[in-house]
Scaffold this motif. Structure first.
Motif, PDB file in Angstrom:
ATOM      1  N   THR A  82       0.981  -1.093   0.135  1.00  0.00           N
ATOM      2  CA  THR A  82       0.187  -0.118  -0.079  1.00  0.00           C
ATOM      3  C   THR A  82       0.698   1.304  -0.094  1.00  0.00           C
ATOM      4  OG1 THR A  82      -1.690  -1.146   1.394  1.00  0.00           O
ATOM      5  CG2 THR A  82      -1.993   1.174   1.124  1.00  0.00           C
ATOM      6  N   ILE A  83       2.035   1.218   0.786  1.00  0.00           N
ATOM      7  CA  ILE A  83       2.647   2.342   0.773  1.00  0.00           C
ATOM      8  C   ILE A  83       3.523   2.610  -0.469  1.00  0.00           C
ATOM      9  CG2 ILE A  83       4.986   3.249   1.869  1.00  0.00           C
ATOM     10  CD1 ILE A  83       2.551   3.470   3.726  1.00  0.00           C
ATOM     11  N   GLU A  84       3.836   1.151  -1.093  1.00  0.00           N
ATOM     12  CA  GLU A  84       4.644   1.310  -2.592  1.00  0.00           C
ATOM     13  C   GLU A  84       3.687   1.997  -3.535  1.00  0.00           C
ATOM     14  OE1 GLU A  84       6.238  -2.220  -3.479  1.00  0.00           O
ATOM     15  OE2 GLU A  84       7.339  -2.436  -1.673  1.00  0.00           O
ATOM     16  N   ALA A  85       2.544   1.437  -3.367  1.00  0.00           N
ATOM     17  CA  ALA A  85       1.378   1.898  -4.349  1.00  0.00           C
ATOM     18  C   ALA A  85       0.819   3.488  -4.238  1.00  0.00           C
ATOM     19  CB  ALA A  85       0.104   1.216  -4.530  1.00  0.00           C
ATOM     20  N   PHE A  86       0.846   3.811  -2.933  1.00  0.00           N
ATOM     21  CA  PHE A  86       0.193   5.206  -2.638  1.00  0.00           C
ATOM     22  C   PHE A  86       0.932   6.187  -1.791  1.00  0.00           C
ATOM     23  CE2 PHE A  86      -3.703   2.290  -3.524  1.00  0.00           C
ATOM     24  CZ  PHE A  86      -4.063   2.790  -4.553  1.00  0.00           C
ATOM     25  N   GLY A  87       1.686   5.572  -1.128  1.00  0.00           N
ATOM     26  CA  GLY A  87       2.692   6.678  -0.332  1.00  0.00           C
ATOM     27  C   GLY A  87       2.219   6.805   1.127  1.00  0.00           C
ATOM     28  N   ARG A  88       0.739   6.412   1.555  1.00  0.00           N
ATOM     29  CA  ARG A  88       0.253   6.728   2.835  1.00  0.00           C
ATOM     30  C   ARG A  88      -1.058   5.681   3.094  1.00  0.00           C
ATOM     31  NH1 ARG A  88      -0.611  11.597   3.872  1.00  0.00           N
ATOM     32  NH2 ARG A  88      -2.258  10.991   5.345  1.00  0.00           N
ATOM     33  N   ILE A  89      -1.250   5.635   4.373  1.00  0.00           N
ATOM     34  CA  ILE A  89      -2.440   4.767   4.883  1.00  0.00           C
ATOM     35  C   ILE A  89      -3.376   5.644   5.764  1.00  0.00           C
ATOM     36  CG2 ILE A  89      -3.475   2.558   6.052  1.00  0.00           C
ATOM     37  CD1 ILE A  89      -0.483   1.431   5.321  1.00  0.00           C
ATOM     38  N   ASP A  90      -4.452   6.105   5.261  1.00  0.00           N
ATOM     39  CA  ASP A  90      -5.256   6.685   6.181  1.00  0.00           C
ATOM     40  C   ASP A  90      -6.352   6.017   6.740  1.00  0.00           C
ATOM     41  OD1 ASP A  90      -4.549   9.702   5.350  1.00  0.00           O
ATOM     42  OD2 ASP A  90      -4.684   8.549   3.541  1.00  0.00           O
ATOM     43  N   LEU A  91      -6.878   4.772   6.270  1.00  0.00           N
ATOM     44  CA  LEU A  91      -7.780   4.182   6.889  1.00  0.00           C
ATOM     45  C   LEU A  91      -7.721   2.663   6.641  1.00  0.00           C
ATOM     46  CD1 LEU A  91     -11.090   3.700   7.899  1.00  0.00           C
ATOM     47  CD2 LEU A  91     -11.557   3.963   5.402  1.00  0.00           C
ATOM     48  N   LEU A  92      -7.858   1.674   7.516  1.00  0.00           N
ATOM     49  CA  LEU A  92      -7.841   0.299   7.489  1.00  0.00           C
ATOM     50  C   LEU A  92      -9.307  -0.181   7.732  1.00  0.00           C
ATOM     51  CD1 LEU A  92      -6.543  -2.569   7.311  1.00  0.00           C
ATOM     52  CD2 LEU A  92      -5.824  -2.236   9.851  1.00  0.00           C
ATOM     53  N   VAL A  93      -9.815  -0.973   6.792  1.00  0.00           N
ATOM     54  CA  VAL A  93     -10.852  -1.550   7.256  1.00  0.00           C
ATOM     55  C   VAL A  93     -10.927  -2.962   7.332  1.00  0.00           C
ATOM     56  CG1 VAL A  93     -13.679  -1.761   6.603  1.00  0.00           C
ATOM     57  CG2 VAL A  93     -12.335   0.218   5.838  1.00  0.00           C
ATOM     58  N   ASN A  94     -11.016  -3.592   8.628  1.00  0.00           N
ATOM     59  CA  ASN A  94     -10.881  -5.062   8.965  1.00  0.00           C
ATOM     60  C   ASN A  94     -12.155  -5.658   8.697  1.00  0.00           C
ATOM     61  OD1 ASN A  94      -7.837  -5.492   9.728  1.00  0.00           O
ATOM     62  ND2 ASN A  94      -8.497  -4.129  11.470  1.00  0.00           N
ATOM     63  N   ASN A  95     -12.342  -6.004   7.456  1.00  0.00           N
ATOM     64  CA  ASN A  95     -13.525  -6.859   6.982  1.00  0.00           C
ATOM     65  C   ASN A  95     -13.650  -8.189   6.973  1.00  0.00           C
ATOM     66  OD1 ASN A  95     -16.356  -6.761   5.535  1.00  0.00           O
ATOM     67  ND2 ASN A  95     -14.770  -7.534   4.070  1.00  0.00           N
ATOM     68  N   ALA A  96     -12.131  -8.667   6.445  1.00  0.00           N
ATOM     69  CA  ALA A  96     -12.291 -10.153   6.090  1.00  0.00           C
ATOM     70  C   ALA A  96     -12.762 -10.876   7.413  1.00  0.00           C
ATOM     71  CB  ALA A  96     -10.888 -10.623   5.858  1.00  0.00           C
ATOM     72  N   GLY A  97     -13.672 -11.851   7.006  1.00  0.00           N
ATOM     73  CA  GLY A  97     -14.398 -12.727   8.160  1.00  0.00           C
ATOM     74  C   GLY A  97     -14.949 -13.858   7.646  1.00  0.00           C
ATOM     75  N   ILE A  98     -14.805 -15.098   8.493  1.00  0.00           N
ATOM     76  CA  ILE A  98     -15.511 -16.325   8.055  1.00  0.00           C
ATOM     77  C   ILE A  98     -16.368 -16.891   9.145  1.00  0.00           C
ATOM     78  CG2 ILE A  98     -13.386 -17.006   6.477  1.00  0.00           C
ATOM     79  CD1 ILE A  98     -12.562 -18.698   8.793  1.00  0.00           C
ATOM     80  N   THR A  99     -17.110 -17.829   8.763  1.00  0.00           N
ATOM     81  CA  THR A  99     -17.745 -18.590   9.808  1.00  0.00           C
ATOM     82  C   THR A  99     -17.452 -20.110   9.614  1.00  0.00           C
ATOM     83  OG1 THR A  99     -19.903 -18.768   8.078  1.00  0.00           O
ATOM     84  CG2 THR A  99     -19.896 -17.034   9.622  1.00  0.00           C
ATOM     85  N   ARG A 100     -17.733 -20.734  10.687  1.00  0.00           N
ATOM     86  CA  ARG A 100     -17.605 -22.234  10.481  1.00  0.00           C
ATOM     87  C   ARG A 100     -18.596 -22.771  11.577  1.00  0.00           C
ATOM     88  NH1 ARG A 100     -15.271 -21.290   6.734  1.00  0.00           N
ATOM     89  NH2 ARG A 100     -13.432 -22.039   5.850  1.00  0.00           N
ATOM     90  N   ASP A 101     -19.858 -22.480  11.216  1.00  0.00           N
ATOM     91  CA  ASP A 101     -20.838 -23.016  12.374  1.00  0.00           C
ATOM     92  C   ASP A 101     -21.041 -24.055  12.829  1.00  0.00           C
ATOM     93  OD1 ASP A 101     -21.123 -20.168  11.787  1.00  0.00           O
ATOM     94  OD2 ASP A 101     -23.298 -20.531  10.716  1.00  0.00           O
ATOM     95  N   GLY A 102     -21.661 -24.476  14.117  1.00  0.00           N
ATOM     96  CA  GLY A 102     -21.711 -25.741  14.539  1.00  0.00           C
ATOM     97  C   GLY A 102     -22.171 -25.753  16.278  1.00  0.00           C
ATOM     98  N   LEU A 103     -22.970 -26.514  16.731  1.00  0.00           N
ATOM     99  CA  LEU A 103     -23.264 -26.443  17.943  1.00  0.00           C
ATOM    100  C   LEU A 103     -21.967 -26.706  18.759  1.00  0.00           C
ATOM    101  CD1 LEU A 103     -26.809 -28.194  17.975  1.00  0.00           C
ATOM    102  CD2 LEU A 103     -26.273 -25.628  18.397  1.00  0.00           C
TER     103      LEU A 103
END
Ligand code: NAP
Length: 253
Positions: A82-103
């Motif tokens: 990200t730094i190489e592409a754009f030179g800065r980081i203003d926002l991180l959105v931690n969106n990646a998520g998974i489910t593995r449901d079960g009782l």
């Protein structure tokens, strides 16, 4: 340097994890519509390229990086790219998520470990990786995508609920550690959002869920994305360590 290059440098930069599809892709699109340059990231390489083409067709400035958020080296790679592409980081959105449901009685350790590793450890690794850059900039924001399940629990989702509740504790701790450095962190707790994840649920389950929602409808990915844009913006400059539910009134504190 021409005018468009100068303008691009002034545009804020956001990383959105798990953005090859679903809510993550919509968050990236709405951030792009609001003037952000976007680093799309996901484990799904083919999906990332499709998503990139989609956003570029809308005149957005986009780069991609294949990264597994649960892997520390990948988190560093994504930050450096990200730094190489754009030179800065203003926002991180931690969106990646998974489910593995079960009782609980039937849930094996792998299902527990994997969900905690992606949903909770992934957010820690990514936040730790980007915060050095945000400290140098003396500003930055993180938005963590939790869930109403992290607030109220759900039979059959103990691992997911624990990961999303843990993410809220992490968000508050991060906000306390970095508030005086000008870096904010907030969480969004979406309710039932129309997506591939929820489309597969039986009609009976959907009816039961609808009955718990005062606004009598499911949400859309754009509802979550709009909340991300608000929490990332200067309009939320005095808001940190909070959980914003986007759920049609399902959970009221
Ligand atoms: P989704 O459609 O399953 O998309 C998740 C994306 O994350 C996929 O592209 C997936 O790749 C990617 N991913 C999975 N593991 C990853 C990893 N280790 N590193 C990087 N990327 C990874 O999910 P969604 O419905 O859009 O949900 C997005 C977020 O919102 C999740 O955190 C979810 O828990 C939360 N949420 C969703 C709802 C809802 O109703 N949908 C409600 C509350 C909260 P693959 O395609 O390869 O799996």
């Amino acid at each position: 340097m021409n005018n468009s290059e100068i303008n691009a440098i002034e545009m804020p930069v956001a990383i959105v994890t798990g953005s090859a599809r679903g809510i993550g892709l919509e968050i990236a699109r709405v951030l792009g519509e609001n003037g952000y340059r976007i680093m799309l990231s996901d484990i799904n390489e083919a999906g990332l390229e499709t998503a990139k083409a989609d956003l570029i067709a809308g005149d957005m400035i986009v780069a991609t990086c294949v990264a597994d958020v649960s892997n520390g080296e990948d988190a560093e790679k994504l930050t450096n790219s990200t730094i190489e592409a754009f030179g800065r980081i203003d926002l991180l959105v931690n969106n990646a998520g998974i489910t593995r449901d079960g009782l609980i009685m039937r849930m094996d350790e792998n299902a527990w470990d994997l969900v905690l590793k992606v949903n909770l450890k992934g957010a820690f690794l990514m936040s730790k990786a980007v915060v050095r850059t945000m400290l140098k900039q003396k500003q930055g924001a993180i938005v963590n995508i939790s869930s109403v399940i992290g607030l109220m629990g759900n039979a059959g989702q103990a691992n997911y609920a624990a990961s999303k509740a843990g993410l809220i504790g992490f968000t508050k701790s991060f906000a306390k550690e970095f508030g005086r450095k000008g870096i904010r962190a907030n969480a969004i707790a979406p309710g039932f959002i129309n997506s591939e994840m929820t489309a597969v649920l039986p009609d009976k389950v959907k009816e039961q869920m609808l009955a718990q929602i005062p606004m009598n409808s499911f949400g859309n990915p754009r509802d979550v994305a709009n909340a991300v844009v608000f929490l990332a913006s200067n309009k939320a400059s005095y808001i940190t360590g909070q959980v914003l539910t986007v759920d049609g009134g399902m959970v009221m504190s």
